[in-house]
Design a protein around this motif. Structure first.
Motif, PDB file in Angstrom:
ATOM      1  N   MET A   1     -17.062  -8.053 -18.367  1.00  0.00           N
ATOM      2  CA  MET A   1     -16.989  -8.103 -16.882  1.00  0.00           C
ATOM      3  C   MET A   1     -16.872  -6.740 -16.285  1.00  0.00           C
ATOM      4  SD  MET A   1     -13.484  -9.062 -14.603  1.00  0.00           S
ATOM      5  CE  MET A   1     -13.544  -9.078 -12.947  1.00  0.00           C
ATOM      6  N   MET A   2     -16.351  -5.787 -16.995  1.00  0.00           N
ATOM      7  CA  MET A   2     -16.516  -4.375 -16.724  1.00  0.00           C
ATOM      8  C   MET A   2     -18.020  -3.875 -16.551  1.00  0.00           C
ATOM      9  SD  MET A   2     -13.470  -3.656 -16.409  1.00  0.00           S
ATOM     10  CE  MET A   2     -13.350  -1.851 -16.044  1.00  0.00           C
TER      11      MET A   2
ATOM     12  N   LEU B   1     -19.116  -5.203 -13.152  1.00  0.00           N
ATOM     13  CA  LEU B   1     -18.667  -4.504 -12.104  1.00  0.00           C
ATOM     14  C   LEU B   1     -19.448  -3.149 -11.766  1.00  0.00           C
ATOM     15  CD1 LEU B   1     -14.949  -4.661 -12.498  1.00  0.00           C
ATOM     16  CD2 LEU B   1     -16.076  -5.500 -10.604  1.00  0.00           C
TER      17      LEU B   1
ATOM     18  N   LEU C   1     -21.565  -2.098  -8.651  1.00  0.00           N
ATOM     19  CA  LEU C   1     -21.170  -0.916  -7.649  1.00  0.00           C
ATOM     20  C   LEU C   1     -22.425  -0.121  -7.733  1.00  0.00           C
ATOM     21  CD1 LEU C   1     -18.787   0.003  -6.381  1.00  0.00           C
ATOM     22  CD2 LEU C   1     -17.923   1.199  -8.135  1.00  0.00           C
TER      23      LEU C   1
ATOM     24  N   VAL D   1     -12.181  -0.914  -2.582  1.00  0.00           N
ATOM     25  CA  VAL D   1     -13.066  -0.835  -3.967  1.00  0.00           C
ATOM     26  C   VAL D   1     -12.286  -0.340  -5.084  1.00  0.00           C
ATOM     27  CG1 VAL D   1     -14.989   0.446  -4.964  1.00  0.00           C
ATOM     28  CG2 VAL D   1     -14.994   0.088  -2.460  1.00  0.00           C
ATOM     29  N   LEU D   2     -11.206   0.461  -4.841  1.00  0.00           N
ATOM     30  CA  LEU D   2     -10.254   0.620  -6.077  1.00  0.00           C
ATOM     31  C   LEU D   2      -9.312  -0.203  -6.094  1.00  0.00           C
ATOM     32  CD1 LEU D   2      -9.407   4.612  -5.227  1.00  0.00           C
ATOM     33  CD2 LEU D   2     -11.101   3.583  -6.935  1.00  0.00           C
ATOM     34  N   SER D   3      -9.256  -1.344  -5.454  1.00  0.00           N
ATOM     35  CA  SER D   3      -8.433  -2.649  -5.894  1.00  0.00           C
ATOM     36  C   SER D   3      -8.781  -3.376  -7.053  1.00  0.00           C
ATOM     37  CB  SER D   3      -8.046  -3.408  -4.733  1.00  0.00           C
ATOM     38  OG  SER D   3      -9.182  -3.979  -4.057  1.00  0.00           O
ATOM     39  N   PHE D   4     -10.518  -3.433  -7.175  1.00  0.00           N
ATOM     40  CA  PHE D   4     -11.111  -3.908  -8.411  1.00  0.00           C
ATOM     41  C   PHE D   4     -10.686  -3.334  -9.386  1.00  0.00           C
ATOM     42  CE2 PHE D   4     -13.363  -6.678  -5.388  1.00  0.00           C
ATOM     43  CZ  PHE D   4     -13.939  -6.000  -4.527  1.00  0.00           C
ATOM     44  N   PRO D   5     -10.801  -4.234 -10.580  1.00  0.00           N
ATOM     45  CA  PRO D   5     -10.303  -3.535 -11.918  1.00  0.00           C
ATOM     46  C   PRO D   5     -11.345  -2.953 -12.558  1.00  0.00           C
ATOM     47  CG  PRO D   5     -11.420  -5.971 -12.214  1.00  0.00           C
ATOM     48  CD  PRO D   5     -11.143  -5.519 -10.668  1.00  0.00           C
ATOM     49  N   LEU D   6     -11.504  -1.597 -11.796  1.00  0.00           N
ATOM     50  CA  LEU D   6     -12.314  -0.172 -12.132  1.00  0.00           C
ATOM     51  C   LEU D   6     -11.219   0.920 -12.289  1.00  0.00           C
ATOM     52  CD1 LEU D   6     -14.966  -0.156  -9.338  1.00  0.00           C
ATOM     53  CD2 LEU D   6     -15.290  -0.288 -11.902  1.00  0.00           C
ATOM     54  N   THR D   7     -11.650   1.765 -13.215  1.00  0.00           N
ATOM     55  CA  THR D   7     -10.743   3.008 -13.181  1.00  0.00           C
ATOM     56  C   THR D   7     -11.536   4.007 -12.092  1.00  0.00           C
ATOM     57  OG1 THR D   7     -12.607   3.935 -14.639  1.00  0.00           O
ATOM     58  CG2 THR D   7     -10.429   3.075 -15.579  1.00  0.00           C
ATOM     59  N   ARG D   8     -10.611   4.939 -11.670  1.00  0.00           N
ATOM     60  CA  ARG D   8     -11.240   5.784 -10.682  1.00  0.00           C
ATOM     61  C   ARG D   8     -12.474   6.478 -11.196  1.00  0.00           C
ATOM     62  NH1 ARG D   8      -6.668   8.314  -6.668  1.00  0.00           N
ATOM     63  NH2 ARG D   8      -5.385   6.385  -6.465  1.00  0.00           N
TER      64      ARG D   8
ATOM     65  N   LEU E   1      -1.373  -1.446  -6.280  1.00  0.00           N
ATOM     66  CA  LEU E   1      -2.892  -1.196  -6.297  1.00  0.00           C
ATOM     67  C   LEU E   1      -3.161   0.074  -7.033  1.00  0.00           C
ATOM     68  CD1 LEU E   1      -3.956  -3.292  -3.204  1.00  0.00           C
ATOM     69  CD2 LEU E   1      -4.099  -4.129  -5.556  1.00  0.00           C
TER      70      LEU E   1
ATOM     71  N   SER F   1      -6.438  -0.346 -15.353  1.00  0.00           N
ATOM     72  CA  SER F   1      -7.047  -0.997 -14.274  1.00  0.00           C
ATOM     73  C   SER F   1      -7.154  -2.619 -14.812  1.00  0.00           C
ATOM     74  CB  SER F   1      -8.517  -0.655 -14.231  1.00  0.00           C
ATOM     75  OG  SER F   1      -9.339  -0.584 -15.568  1.00  0.00           O
TER      76      SER F   1
ATOM     77  N   ARG G   1      -5.476  -5.510 -12.604  1.00  0.00           N
ATOM     78  CA  ARG G   1      -6.116  -5.997 -11.365  1.00  0.00           C
ATOM     79  C   ARG G   1      -7.223  -6.911 -11.670  1.00  0.00           C
ATOM     80  NH1 ARG G   1      -5.692  -0.287 -10.746  1.00  0.00           N
ATOM     81  NH2 ARG G   1      -7.815   0.212 -10.705  1.00  0.00           N
TER      82      ARG G   1
ATOM     83  N   MET H   1     -18.167  -8.838  -7.126  1.00  0.00           N
ATOM     84  CA  MET H   1     -17.265  -7.801  -7.603  1.00  0.00           C
ATOM     85  C   MET H   1     -16.024  -8.538  -8.396  1.00  0.00           C
ATOM     86  SD  MET H   1     -18.346  -4.702  -7.549  1.00  0.00           S
ATOM     87  CE  MET H   1     -16.932  -3.402  -7.514  1.00  0.00           C
TER      88      MET H   1
ATOM     89  N   ASN I   1     -16.683 -11.163  -9.852  1.00  0.00           N
ATOM     90  CA  ASN I   1     -17.243 -11.990 -10.963  1.00  0.00           C
ATOM     91  C   ASN I   1     -17.446 -13.533 -10.870  1.00  0.00           C
ATOM     92  OD1 ASN I   1     -18.641 -11.456 -13.600  1.00  0.00           O
ATOM     93  ND2 ASN I   1     -16.705 -12.389 -14.741  1.00  0.00           N
TER      94      ASN I   1
END
Lengths: 270, 242
Positions: free
Chosen positions: A1-2, A5, A9, A97-104, B51, B71, B74, B102, B104
């Motif tokens: 999934m990462m 993502l 992006l 965008v940062l609420s998605f499971p992404l690191t900054r 968040l 992360s 979330r 996004m 998925n």
């Protein structure tokens, strides 16, 4: 999934810039300038009586076009870089965008990669257009290996300029970021040529020399890489070892500055 | 019943201003929780803390048993911010496709029109965002938060900018989410609607929880609006009082 993502992006980074039409406008202007410049060169050749000058124009057209494309690519790279993260922050889209499971850091890296891909595409398409024009008038001296090498060096340079542009955009508005990044590009070239011709000397340090050594040692040497790329384009002699060391220093500095961006961005609140 | 969100003694200050003080909350799967409070109470600050958009000064927040700085915590959430925004030159469909990818979701199988019809904006599917009104943009934001079929949906002021039809649409969506056993956290000022939708309620004022519990118990003797007004306009409960 990462991975998906990250892919989406990166794709979004490219889409948001070319759909903005600003980059498309710059691209069209670049092609028009290349066309106009090439047209002027043809007109000049028709009016020139001395055959040596005729040959000179033919011999230098390719170098001029590629150097112009290189310069235009740097400008476009700066435009894309200063907008890559800044536009998200200014529009508050960053919250989503940062609420998605992404690191900054993942977010920053994806914006860097997407920006670089778009800038490299700009360089390739513009330079191929230039080559086609030259081929139509028989002024082309195309060396495929040299061209690939120029793309490699240009890509590395784009990477460094993108990181610099994004770093400035975290603190400064778009106009300021553009100016600071552009001046960094110019200063880097000035500093490189200064170091080449005057050497390194740590005696009688002035503000300019401290600044010069900061740029030379602690930032990606855009000036040096531009010089190497020009040597490659014009098929001048250059030592592979020294080019390799330059590239290594450049990449190490880019990575260090990327981690500085990571530290700054991790602390930001939105 | 699984605990999805657990916040313990969360404190967050902006300089001298304390936005949240020893704020604790526990949300289980299937809960519809209303987080209420006047402007500046700390509702949005809490949502942003959970968040990872702002850092907390003390306390802890765990989402799906993971700390919020991970992360992966979330992965199952969808978020509608207070002011939904996207690139103005993108179309409604482009925006939905981005959110779908996004989250998925399989974009080839996603019925985008279905989500737009839920919010009565199916006619706008090919319109650019810069042509949309505030209310239409808000509806699109809600559609984007639903498109990934996430388990935990956070809606920050979902009724903002909506006309009465839009408010009804959102209310129906919340009831539908409840029926599907989704978990929803809603920040809102629209007390009358929250009273109908939410199972649990937390009333915040000046960063401190004034009252929390089941909606049915809190509104046993009086309407939510009266409870709210009494708490907010009355003496401010300080930490430690029941």
């Amino acid at each position: 999934m990462m991975n998906e993502l990250n892919y989406h992006l990166i794709k979004n980074t490219i889409e948001k810039e070319y759909r903005n039409k600003g980059i498309i406008t710059l691209f069209i202007f670049t092609l028009l300038f290349i066309l106009a410049g090439h047209g002027l060169a043809i007109a000049a050749k028709e009016f020139v009586i001395e055959s040596n000058l005729n040959t000179f124009i033919s011999d230098t057209s390719q170098g001029i076009i590629l150097n112009f494309v290189s310069f235009a690519t740097n400008i476009v790279t700066i435009f894309i870089a200063i907008s890559a993260v800044k536009s998200d922050v200014d529009s508050s889209l960053i919250n989503q965008v940062l609420s998605f499971p992404l690191t900054r850091f993942g977010y920053i890296l994806n914006r860097v990669i997407g920006s670089c891909i778009l800038s490299i595409a700009f360089y390739v398409i513009s330079s191929v257009f230039g080559f086609i024009l030259l081929a139509l008038t028989g002024d082309i001296k195309f060396d495929f290996l040299n061209y690939i090498l120029s793309i490699v060096f240009m890509s590395i340079q784009i990477f460094g300029m993108t990181i610099t542009g994004i770093l400035f955009s975290l603190y400064i508005n778009k106009v300021g970021s553009f100016l600071f990044t552009f001046f960094f590009y110019v200063f880097s070239k000035v500093v490189y040529h200064n170091v080449v011709y005057n050497g390194l000397s740590f005696e009688n340090l002035s503000i300019f020399s401290v600044f010069k050594y900061f740029i030379h040692f602690l930032t990606p040497r855009v000036g040096e890489l531009t010089y190497i790329a020009e040597q490659v384009i014009s098929k001048s002699d250059f030592t592979i070892m020294s080019a390799g060391l330059s590239v290594l220093h450049f990449l190490v500095m880019c990575i260090i500055w990327l981690f500085i961006i990571k530290l700054i961005f991790n602390k930001r609140e939105f | 019943m699984t605990t999805i969100l657990k916040a313990n003694d969360v404190t967050k200050s902006y300089g001298d201003y304390t936005a949240l003080k020893n704020f604790s909350i526990e949300i289980n799967s299937g809960d519809i929780v209303a987080l209420l409070g006047p402007n500046g109470a700390g509702k949005t600050t809490f949502v942003k803390s959970l968040l990872g958009l702002v850092s907390i000064d003390s306390g802890s927040i765990n989402l799906y048993d993971l700390p919020i700085n991970d992360s992966r915590s979330r992965r199952k959430i969808a978020y509608l911010p207070e002011k939904f925004n996207f690139y103005s030159y993108f179309t409604v469909l482009d925006t939905l496709k981005f959110y779908s990818s996004m989250y998925n979701a399989d974009s080839t199988k996603t019925d985008y029109k279905y989500f737009l019809e839920m919010l009565s904006i199916e006619d706008l599917i090919n319109k650019k965002l810069k042509t949309l009104s505030k209310g239409q943009l808000q509806r699109l934001g809600i559609a984007c938060s639903l498109i990934g079929d996430q388990d935990f949906i956070i809606l920050d002021e979902p009724f903002s900018g909506l006309d009465p039809i839009g408010i009804k649409d959102v209310k129906d969506i919340c009831m539908k989410l409840k029926a599907e056993n989704k978990t929803v956290l809603i920040n809102s000022h629209i007390l009358a609607e929250m009273e109908k939708i939410a199972d649990k309620v937390i009333i915040l004022n000046k960063g401190i929880v004034q009252k929390s519990g089941l909606m049915t118990e809190i509104t046993k003797d009086e309407a939510l609006e009266d409870v709210f007004y009494g708490l907010i306009k009355g003496p401010v409960r300080t930490e430690g009082e029941s």
